[in-house]
Design a protein around this motif. Structure first.
Motif, PDB file in Angstrom:
ATOM      1  N   TYR A 152      38.392  61.241  50.465  1.00 34.87           N
ATOM      2  CA  TYR A 152      39.714  61.525  50.811  1.00 34.87           C
ATOM      3  C   TYR A 152      39.961  62.108  52.096  1.00 34.87           C
ATOM      4  O   TYR A 152      40.233  61.343  53.121  1.00 34.87           O
ATOM      5  N   LEU A 153      38.691  62.742  52.847  1.00 36.01           N
ATOM      6  CA  LEU A 153      38.372  62.764  53.809  1.00 36.01           C
ATOM      7  C   LEU A 153      37.636  61.519  54.823  1.00 36.01           C
ATOM      8  O   LEU A 153      37.445  61.635  56.386  1.00 36.01           O
ATOM      9  N   GLY A 154      36.765  61.135  54.294  1.00 38.63           N
ATOM     10  CA  GLY A 154      35.963  60.402  55.124  1.00 38.63           C
ATOM     11  C   GLY A 154      34.974  59.838  54.791  1.00 38.63           C
ATOM     12  O   GLY A 154      33.814  58.894  55.192  1.00 38.63           O
ATOM     13  N   TYR A 155      34.604  60.815  54.088  1.00 40.90           N
ATOM     14  CA  TYR A 155      32.889  61.088  54.158  1.00 40.90           C
ATOM     15  C   TYR A 155      32.347  60.168  53.123  1.00 40.90           C
ATOM     16  O   TYR A 155      33.020  60.382  51.813  1.00 40.90           O
ATOM     17  N   LYS A 156      31.246  58.660  53.060  1.00 41.99           N
ATOM     18  CA  LYS A 156      30.303  59.117  52.646  1.00 41.99           C
ATOM     19  C   LYS A 156      29.879  59.679  51.235  1.00 41.99           C
ATOM     20  O   LYS A 156      29.927  59.198  50.467  1.00 41.99           O
ATOM     21  N   ASN A 157      29.214  60.865  52.082  1.00 41.20           N
ATOM     22  CA  ASN A 157      28.114  61.677  51.269  1.00 41.20           C
ATOM     23  C   ASN A 157      29.552  62.714  50.274  1.00 41.20           C
ATOM     24  O   ASN A 157      30.312  63.344  51.100  1.00 41.20           O
ATOM     25  N   SER A 158      29.408  62.627  49.719  1.00 38.56           N
ATOM     26  CA  SER A 158      30.555  63.107  48.551  1.00 38.56           C
ATOM     27  C   SER A 158      30.087  64.563  48.582  1.00 38.56           C
ATOM     28  O   SER A 158      31.047  64.927  47.691  1.00 38.56           O
ATOM     29  N   ASN A 159      29.027  65.196  49.027  1.00 39.25           N
ATOM     30  CA  ASN A 159      28.566  66.181  48.729  1.00 39.25           C
ATOM     31  C   ASN A 159      29.149  67.672  50.184  1.00 39.25           C
ATOM     32  O   ASN A 159      29.076  68.613  50.258  1.00 39.25           O
ATOM     33  N   GLN A 160      29.829  66.431  51.088  1.00 42.07           N
ATOM     34  CA  GLN A 160      30.642  67.287  52.200  1.00 42.07           C
ATOM     35  C   GLN A 160      30.883  68.261  52.766  1.00 42.07           C
ATOM     36  O   GLN A 160      30.284  69.278  52.871  1.00 42.07           O
ATOM     37  N   VAL A 161      32.057  68.035  51.709  1.00 41.40           N
ATOM     38  CA  VAL A 161      33.721  69.469  51.564  1.00 41.40           C
ATOM     39  C   VAL A 161      32.028  70.642  50.998  1.00 41.40           C
ATOM     40  O   VAL A 161      32.100  71.556  51.164  1.00 41.40           O
ATOM     41  N   THR A 162      31.257  70.247  49.968  1.00 46.58           N
ATOM     42  CA  THR A 162      30.008  71.342  49.452  1.00 46.58           C
ATOM     43  C   THR A 162      29.393  72.026  50.364  1.00 46.58           C
ATOM     44  O   THR A 162      28.881  73.361  50.654  1.00 46.58           O
TER      45      THR A 162
END
Length: 238
Positions: A94-104
């Motif tokens: 949702y925030l635009g990160y290609k890496n789906s682990n970024q928030v983690t």
């Protein structure tokens, strides 16, 4: 000599929940590891529970972290209701990160930088419990609006001071993360949460309850004062 801490193990279901994938997809990433294009092959399992593979959580997290570029240069988030709940992988996209682990990664490696989840779901089994963190879209929007880029957000408020918590209160009273952090001597809730997620507070791995009828605190973890003080005593002996 300092003993090496045992790695945290995770099965396909837990990894899938964090990455916004299905358990079957995690399994295929492993079984087809020689054919994937991630640059490195998917980690080997560290153990098994019955027929289920168990991976070193840190190794898998690191693999996903290097699987794709960090962030899109320009990104228009999808239109979602402000109260919509997103898990870490969904929040990353949702925030635009290609890496789906970024928030983690933000939550684990940069305590206090990313907002606390609005809901924490207790998942898994008694033998292999884990927590799914969920953020409201409005929480993500507010964070994104004040974040200029890398580093600490401009104008971000300092973490509020921890409350004063008496050690001689009711031993069975349920206390939240900020109160636990204060009793354990941490300076912020973020540093406490980071230490807890890294397995440094084993007596608090299990909770004694969750907050109810507490607004945004609903579903947040709670521990008895007795358990927290036992953990504090254990820390002081190290």
């Amino acid at each position: 000599m300092t003993s090496r801490r045992e790695p945290r193990l995770a099965d396909a279901a837990e990894i899938a929940a964090e990455q916004g994938l299905t358990p079957a997809r995690i399994t295929s990433l492993y079984t087809e590891r020689a054919e994937n294009t991630a640059g490195t092959t998917f980690p080997e399992p560290a153990d098994k529970r019955g027929r289920a593979r168990l991976w070193d959580h840190a190794e898998v997290t690191e693999w996903f972290a290097h699987r794709a570029p960090a962030r899109l240069a320009e990104h228009a988030p999808p239109s979602l209701a402000p109260e919509t709940l997103l898990n870490a992988a969904e929040a990353s996209r949702y925030l635009g990160y290609k890496n789906s682990n970024q928030v983690t990664t933000f939550v684990r490696d940069h305590p206090g930088y990313f907002p606390d989840p609005d809901v924490v779901d207790e998942k898994g089994t008694a033998e292999n419990p884990y927590r799914r963190k969920l953020w409201k879209v409005e929480t993500l929007q507010a964070w994104a609006a004040t974040r200029p880029g890398r580093g600490r957000r401009a104008g971000a408020k300092q973490a509020p001071p921890l409350p004063e918590v008496p050690v001689d209160g009711d031993p069975e009273e349920l206390l939240g993360a900020s109160q636990a952090a204060a009793l354990l001597g941490y300076k912020t809730v973020g540093s406490f949460s980071s230490s807890l997620s890294q397995g440094n507070l084993p007596l608090l791995k299990d909770t004694d309850g969750v907050a109810v009828n507490a607004g945004r605190q609903n579903g947040r973890r709670r521990w008895t004062r007795r358990r927290i003080l036992e953990q504090a005593a254990q820390r002081s002996q190290k």
